[in-house]
Scaffold this motif. Sequence first.
Motif, PDB file in Angstrom:
ATOM      1  N   PRO A 134       0.645  -1.266   0.000  1.00  0.00           N
ATOM      2  CA  PRO A 134      -0.009  -0.083  -0.067  1.00  0.00           C
ATOM      3  C   PRO A 134       0.869   1.185   0.124  1.00  0.00           C
ATOM      4  O   PRO A 134       0.504   2.318  -0.761  1.00  0.00           O
ATOM      5  CB  PRO A 134      -0.844  -0.104   1.391  1.00  0.00           C
ATOM      6  N   ASP A 135       2.078   1.324   0.559  1.00  0.00           N
ATOM      7  CA  ASP A 135       2.824   2.399   0.742  1.00  0.00           C
ATOM      8  C   ASP A 135       3.503   2.639  -0.564  1.00  0.00           C
ATOM      9  O   ASP A 135       3.451   3.868  -0.930  1.00  0.00           O
ATOM     10  CB  ASP A 135       4.094   2.136   1.703  1.00  0.00           C
ATOM     11  N   ASP A 136       3.594   1.788  -1.247  1.00  0.00           N
ATOM     12  CA  ASP A 136       4.413   1.826  -2.762  1.00  0.00           C
ATOM     13  C   ASP A 136       3.210   2.343  -3.422  1.00  0.00           C
ATOM     14  O   ASP A 136       3.483   3.383  -4.482  1.00  0.00           O
ATOM     15  CB  ASP A 136       4.880   0.701  -3.278  1.00  0.00           C
ATOM     16  N   VAL A 137       2.233   1.902  -3.651  1.00  0.00           N
ATOM     17  CA  VAL A 137       0.909   2.367  -4.412  1.00  0.00           C
ATOM     18  C   VAL A 137       0.703   3.874  -3.983  1.00  0.00           C
ATOM     19  O   VAL A 137       0.528   4.639  -4.872  1.00  0.00           O
ATOM     20  CB  VAL A 137      -0.252   1.702  -4.185  1.00  0.00           C
ATOM     21  N   ARG A 138       0.616   4.138  -2.961  1.00  0.00           N
ATOM     22  CA  ARG A 138       0.419   5.598  -2.613  1.00  0.00           C
ATOM     23  C   ARG A 138       1.579   6.526  -2.942  1.00  0.00           C
ATOM     24  O   ARG A 138       1.321   7.567  -3.597  1.00  0.00           O
ATOM     25  CB  ARG A 138       0.282   5.763  -1.069  1.00  0.00           C
ATOM     26  N   HIS A 139       2.729   6.062  -3.120  1.00  0.00           N
ATOM     27  CA  HIS A 139       3.985   6.902  -3.537  1.00  0.00           C
ATOM     28  C   HIS A 139       3.957   7.018  -5.132  1.00  0.00           C
ATOM     29  O   HIS A 139       3.799   8.235  -5.544  1.00  0.00           O
ATOM     30  CB  HIS A 139       5.174   6.172  -3.114  1.00  0.00           C
ATOM     31  N   VAL A 140       3.458   5.904  -5.655  1.00  0.00           N
ATOM     32  CA  VAL A 140       3.463   5.894  -7.314  1.00  0.00           C
ATOM     33  C   VAL A 140       2.228   6.838  -7.603  1.00  0.00           C
ATOM     34  O   VAL A 140       2.457   7.847  -8.599  1.00  0.00           O
ATOM     35  CB  VAL A 140       3.470   4.364  -7.675  1.00  0.00           C
ATOM     36  N   MET A 141       1.224   6.828  -6.928  1.00  0.00           N
ATOM     37  CA  MET A 141      -0.048   7.578  -7.458  1.00  0.00           C
ATOM     38  C   MET A 141       0.042   8.945  -6.979  1.00  0.00           C
ATOM     39  O   MET A 141      -0.053  10.007  -7.981  1.00  0.00           O
ATOM     40  CB  MET A 141      -1.297   6.919  -6.959  1.00  0.00           C
ATOM     41  N   GLY A 142       0.744   9.029  -5.996  1.00  0.00           N
ATOM     42  CA  GLY A 142       1.033  10.578  -5.565  1.00  0.00           C
ATOM     43  C   GLY A 142       2.068  11.216  -6.348  1.00  0.00           C
ATOM     44  O   GLY A 142       2.061  12.519  -7.040  1.00  0.00           O
ATOM     45  N   HIS A 143       3.139  10.369  -6.915  1.00  0.00           N
ATOM     46  CA  HIS A 143       4.197  10.733  -7.774  1.00  0.00           C
ATOM     47  C   HIS A 143       3.632  11.242  -9.208  1.00  0.00           C
ATOM     48  O   HIS A 143       4.139  12.217  -9.816  1.00  0.00           O
ATOM     49  CB  HIS A 143       5.274   9.702  -7.608  1.00  0.00           C
ATOM     50  N   LEU A 144       2.841  10.505  -9.708  1.00  0.00           N
ATOM     51  CA  LEU A 144       2.467  10.314 -11.080  1.00  0.00           C
ATOM     52  C   LEU A 144       1.257  11.144 -11.412  1.00  0.00           C
ATOM     53  O   LEU A 144       0.761  11.586 -12.282  1.00  0.00           O
ATOM     54  CB  LEU A 144       2.136   9.035 -11.680  1.00  0.00           C
ATOM     55  N   MET A 145       0.196  11.146 -10.336  1.00  0.00           N
ATOM     56  CA  MET A 145      -1.167  11.636 -10.428  1.00  0.00           C
ATOM     57  C   MET A 145      -1.501  12.520  -9.559  1.00  0.00           C
ATOM     58  O   MET A 145      -2.945  13.018  -9.707  1.00  0.00           O
ATOM     59  CB  MET A 145      -1.855  10.458 -10.601  1.00  0.00           C
ATOM     60  N   SER A 146      -0.783  13.314  -8.872  1.00  0.00           N
ATOM     61  CA  SER A 146      -1.387  14.451  -8.176  1.00  0.00           C
ATOM     62  C   SER A 146      -1.492  15.786  -8.978  1.00  0.00           C
ATOM     63  O   SER A 146      -1.004  15.939  -9.970  1.00  0.00           O
ATOM     64  CB  SER A 146      -0.320  14.697  -6.668  1.00  0.00           C
TER      65      SER A 146
END
Length: 211
Positions: free
Chosen positions: A161-173
Motif C-alpha cells: 500500500p505504501d508503494d501504491v500511494r507513493h506511485v499514485m502521488g508521484h504520477l497523478m497528483s
Amino acid sequence: MAFDIDRYTETSVSVNWSDLDLEVFRREPLPETSLRTLRYMADVEYHTVCYTRDLLTTPSHREADVSAFMTMWNREEFWHGEALAAVLAMHDITVDYDQLKASRLKLGWKDRLDPIKQSVLGGLVGQDFVAVHMSWGAANEWSAITAYQFWAPVGSSIMQPDDVRHVMGHLMSGPEGRRAARKVDDSISGMPGLAGLTIVQDALDRLGVAA
Ligand SMILES: [Fe+2]
C-alpha cells in the motif's frame, strides 16, 4: 470497437531499446522518486504472467481470439519488464528473479487462492466473464499507458500500500493528474454497459492523492 487479432499476432514483437542511449542515465540519473516508481512498474510488467495464469483458469481460455491475444500480451509485457530493468540497471538497481519471487511470496495465500477464486467466479459468470476480463484488462492497460506518459492504479492489488500511494502521488497528483485520470475513466465508460464509471478518479480519492 474493432480489434484485428490476426494483425496483432502477426505484428507483435518484443520491445527494442538498443537504439536508446541508456548511458545518459549515468550522467543524468533519474531522481529517487522516479526510480521507486519505475521499480513498481517493472514489478507490475513482470507480474503479467501471474495475471495470465489466473485468467487461463476462466472461460476466457476457450475463446480463440482471447487466448491468442493473451499469449502475445504476456510475451510483450515480459519485455516491458526487461526494458525497465535495463533503465534501473543504469542506476545500479538490480531487478532479479529472487526479488520478484520474494514479492510474490509476500502475497502469501492471496497468490495461491487467486487462480481458484478466478476459476470459480469465471465459471459462475460463464461466457459473460470474457467481456468482464477484457474490460478489466483494457482499464489496466489504459492506466499503464497513462503512467508511462508520466503520472496510474495498475498493480495496486499486488504491491505494498505504501508503494501504491507513493506511485499514485508521484504520477497523478494535481490538476494534470486528475485530467489524465478523467481521460482513462472516459475511455472505460465508453465500453458497452460501463457508462458513468469513474474507477480511476475514485481510486485516487481513496488513496488520498491531492487533486
Ligand atoms: Fe506493459
